[in-house]
Design a protein around this motif. Sequence first.
Motif, mmCIF file in Angstrom:
data_model
loop_
_atom_site.group_PDB
_atom_site.id
_atom_site.type_symbol
_atom_site.label_atom_id
_atom_site.label_comp_id
_atom_site.label_asym_id
_atom_site.label_seq_id
_atom_site.Cartn_x
_atom_site.Cartn_y
_atom_site.Cartn_z
ATOM 1 N N ASP A 117 -1.627 -56.620 -13.419
ATOM 2 C CA ASP A 117 -0.521 -57.591 -13.328
ATOM 3 C C ASP A 117 0.721 -57.069 -12.613
ATOM 4 O O ASP A 117 1.853 -57.413 -12.969
ATOM 5 C CB ASP A 117 -0.152 -58.172 -14.707
ATOM 6 N N CYS A 118 0.521 -56.271 -11.566
ATOM 7 C CA CYS A 118 1.669 -55.722 -10.832
ATOM 8 C C CYS A 118 2.549 -56.817 -10.245
ATOM 9 O O CYS A 118 3.785 -56.710 -10.252
ATOM 10 C CB CYS A 118 1.183 -54.799 -9.716
ATOM 11 N N ILE A 119 1.936 -57.876 -9.727
ATOM 12 C CA ILE A 119 2.715 -58.908 -9.049
ATOM 13 C C ILE A 119 3.593 -59.670 -10.031
ATOM 14 O O ILE A 119 4.627 -60.238 -9.647
ATOM 15 C CB ILE A 119 1.782 -59.828 -8.239
ATOM 16 N N ASN A 120 3.242 -59.676 -11.313
ATOM 17 C CA ASN A 120 4.115 -60.306 -12.311
ATOM 18 C C ASN A 120 5.481 -59.621 -12.403
ATOM 19 O O ASN A 120 6.432 -60.204 -12.935
ATOM 20 C CB ASN A 120 3.464 -60.300 -13.689
ATOM 21 N N TYR A 121 5.577 -58.385 -11.904
ATOM 22 C CA TYR A 121 6.854 -57.687 -11.938
ATOM 23 C C TYR A 121 7.803 -58.149 -10.836
ATOM 24 O O TYR A 121 8.967 -57.748 -10.819
ATOM 25 C CB TYR A 121 6.639 -56.172 -11.845
ATOM 26 N N LEU A 122 7.313 -58.972 -9.923
ATOM 27 C CA LEU A 122 8.175 -59.582 -8.919
ATOM 28 C C LEU A 122 8.716 -60.875 -9.520
ATOM 29 O O LEU A 122 7.972 -61.822 -9.745
ATOM 30 C CB LEU A 122 7.393 -59.873 -7.644
ATOM 31 N N THR A 123 10.008 -60.924 -9.780
ATOM 32 C CA THR A 123 10.557 -62.013 -10.585
ATOM 33 C C THR A 123 11.244 -63.111 -9.767
ATOM 34 O O THR A 123 11.875 -63.987 -10.340
ATOM 35 C CB THR A 123 11.547 -61.466 -11.632
ATOM 36 N N HIS A 150 -0.954 -62.262 -14.867
ATOM 37 C CA HIS A 150 -0.959 -63.017 -16.113
ATOM 38 C C HIS A 150 -0.528 -64.450 -15.817
ATOM 39 O O HIS A 150 0.472 -64.663 -15.120
ATOM 40 C CB HIS A 150 0.000 -62.403 -17.129
ATOM 41 N N PRO A 151 -1.226 -65.448 -16.350
ATOM 42 C CA PRO A 151 -0.774 -66.831 -16.204
ATOM 43 C C PRO A 151 0.368 -67.123 -17.163
ATOM 44 O O PRO A 151 0.628 -66.345 -18.103
ATOM 45 C CB PRO A 151 -2.025 -67.634 -16.573
ATOM 46 N N PRO A 152 1.080 -68.239 -16.983
ATOM 47 C CA PRO A 152 2.159 -68.588 -17.905
ATOM 48 C C PRO A 152 1.736 -68.590 -19.376
ATOM 49 O O PRO A 152 2.494 -68.154 -20.244
ATOM 50 C CB PRO A 152 2.576 -69.984 -17.431
ATOM 51 N N SER A 153 0.522 -69.047 -19.653
ATOM 52 C CA SER A 153 0.074 -69.129 -21.044
ATOM 53 C C SER A 153 -0.005 -67.757 -21.707
ATOM 54 O O SER A 153 0.213 -67.627 -22.920
ATOM 55 C CB SER A 153 -1.294 -69.824 -21.119
ATOM 56 N N GLN A 154 -0.290 -66.704 -20.930
ATOM 57 C CA GLN A 154 -0.374 -65.370 -21.526
ATOM 58 C C GLN A 154 1.005 -64.853 -21.912
ATOM 59 O O GLN A 154 1.168 -64.210 -22.960
ATOM 60 C CB GLN A 154 -1.052 -64.400 -20.561
ATOM 61 N N ALA A 215 5.652 -65.153 -14.709
ATOM 62 C CA ALA A 215 4.365 -65.772 -14.386
ATOM 63 C C ALA A 215 4.606 -66.973 -13.473
ATOM 64 O O ALA A 215 5.590 -67.700 -13.626
ATOM 65 C CB ALA A 215 3.642 -66.215 -15.655
ATOM 66 N N TYR A 216 3.676 -67.165 -12.542
ATOM 67 C CA TYR A 216 3.788 -68.232 -11.557
ATOM 68 C C TYR A 216 2.638 -69.216 -11.688
ATOM 69 O O TYR A 216 1.517 -68.838 -12.069
ATOM 70 C CB TYR A 216 3.805 -67.632 -10.145
ATOM 71 N N ASP A 217 2.919 -70.444 -11.361
ATOM 72 C CA ASP A 217 1.885 -71.477 -11.322
ATOM 73 C C ASP A 217 0.804 -71.044 -10.331
ATOM 74 O O ASP A 217 1.101 -70.723 -9.177
ATOM 75 C CB ASP A 217 2.523 -72.791 -10.868
ATOM 76 N N PRO A 218 -0.464 -70.992 -10.749
ATOM 77 C CA PRO A 218 -1.516 -70.550 -9.828
ATOM 78 C C PRO A 218 -1.648 -71.434 -8.586
ATOM 79 O O PRO A 218 -2.064 -70.957 -7.527
ATOM 80 C CB PRO A 218 -2.783 -70.579 -10.685
ATOM 81 N N VAL A 219 -1.284 -72.718 -8.696
ATOM 82 C CA VAL A 219 -1.310 -73.584 -7.510
ATOM 83 C C VAL A 219 -0.262 -73.107 -6.505
ATOM 84 O O VAL A 219 -0.516 -73.056 -5.292
ATOM 85 C CB VAL A 219 -1.074 -75.051 -7.914
ATOM 86 N N GLU A 247 -7.651 -70.455 -22.121
ATOM 87 C CA GLU A 247 -7.507 -69.211 -22.880
ATOM 88 C C GLU A 247 -7.574 -67.960 -22.005
ATOM 89 O O GLU A 247 -7.534 -66.839 -22.522
ATOM 90 C CB GLU A 247 -8.598 -69.131 -23.951
ATOM 91 N N SER A 248 -7.657 -68.123 -20.693
ATOM 92 C CA SER A 248 -7.759 -66.967 -19.799
ATOM 93 C C SER A 248 -6.515 -66.096 -19.903
ATOM 94 O O SER A 248 -5.388 -66.594 -19.880
ATOM 95 C CB SER A 248 -7.950 -67.429 -18.357
ATOM 96 N N GLU A 249 -6.723 -64.782 -20.010
ATOM 97 C CA GLU A 249 -5.609 -63.847 -20.115
ATOM 98 C C GLU A 249 -5.186 -63.295 -18.762
ATOM 99 O O GLU A 249 -4.030 -62.923 -18.573
ATOM 100 C CB GLU A 249 -5.989 -62.697 -21.046
ATOM 101 N N ARG A 250 -6.132 -63.219 -17.834
ATOM 102 C CA ARG A 250 -5.842 -62.719 -16.496
ATOM 103 C C ARG A 250 -6.478 -63.633 -15.459
ATOM 104 O O ARG A 250 -7.646 -63.990 -15.576
ATOM 105 C CB ARG A 250 -6.389 -61.294 -16.287
ATOM 106 N N LEU A 251 -5.709 -63.969 -14.449
ATOM 107 C CA LEU A 251 -6.230 -64.705 -13.311
ATOM 108 C C LEU A 251 -6.454 -63.727 -12.165
ATOM 109 O O LEU A 251 -5.610 -62.870 -11.899
ATOM 110 C CB LEU A 251 -5.246 -65.792 -12.868
#
Length: 261
Positions: A117-123, A150-154, A215-219, A247-251
């Motif tokens: 989830d490195c890219i999640n650190y880009l805010t 990580h998706p928003p749900s995680q 977390a970013y919208d996957p679309v 329920e996915s924890e990682r995309l």
Amino acid sequence: MRAYRQFASVYDRLMEDMPYPQWLAFARQCWERYGMPTSVADIGCGTGAIAIPLARSGFEVYGIDLSADMLSIARSKWEDGSSSQLRSQPGSLMLLQQDMREWELPQQVDSVISFCDCINYLTEEEDVEAMLAATCHALKDGGVFIFDVHPPSQLERYAQEQPFVLDDRDVAYIWTCELDEQRCEIEHRLSIFAREGSGQDALFQRIEETHTQRAYDPVWLSGALLRAGFSKVELFADFALQAPGEESERLFFVAVKAPQA
């Protein structure tokens, strides 16, 4: 962006149960579909838990990270095994301290990976777009970029389930989270206690860390990849070539660079 500073000294101890073999296996699954690379760049390589096994198995690997301390540990691990039988084939590893938003290499590579989830650190969205553009530029035509987020749900689950506590003999932590629902941005606060020394002389070092992820919208992410110059984008989940669910924890994104016309 921030370097990990003191955190680097205990990073491997805290991350020893992370599913590194699954990340490696997923990358190989993707390469079997799109072509086995010779050269690979690992963005956010940390202490080399993925970059080093790839290099030891024969790939030409570039490890990119912002933290000089993390890279120092990775370099020591690589050099410690350089003359041993751990290297089954002649591979190579070059470690570079760079910001993932504007990273570059001396030559283009066949594949780029970025796991844990490195890219999640880009805010900020513009930071993500800059990173994707730099990655596309670093890839050869037809090259494949594989990364997880990580998706928003995680992030919502982290906020609901915190605090998290670890209490091992040599290392312990208290981990709390605070979620900004509007931005889908979470702040992780860790108080880490790491044993230094042994026997009666052992002391515990306290390390305070704060890490922020978004977390970013996957679309939106899929669209950003296409805008950056990728021609094909596939989305999978949880280390398997399967569609994500609630329920996915990682995309896992797999994006192919468009060939030049």
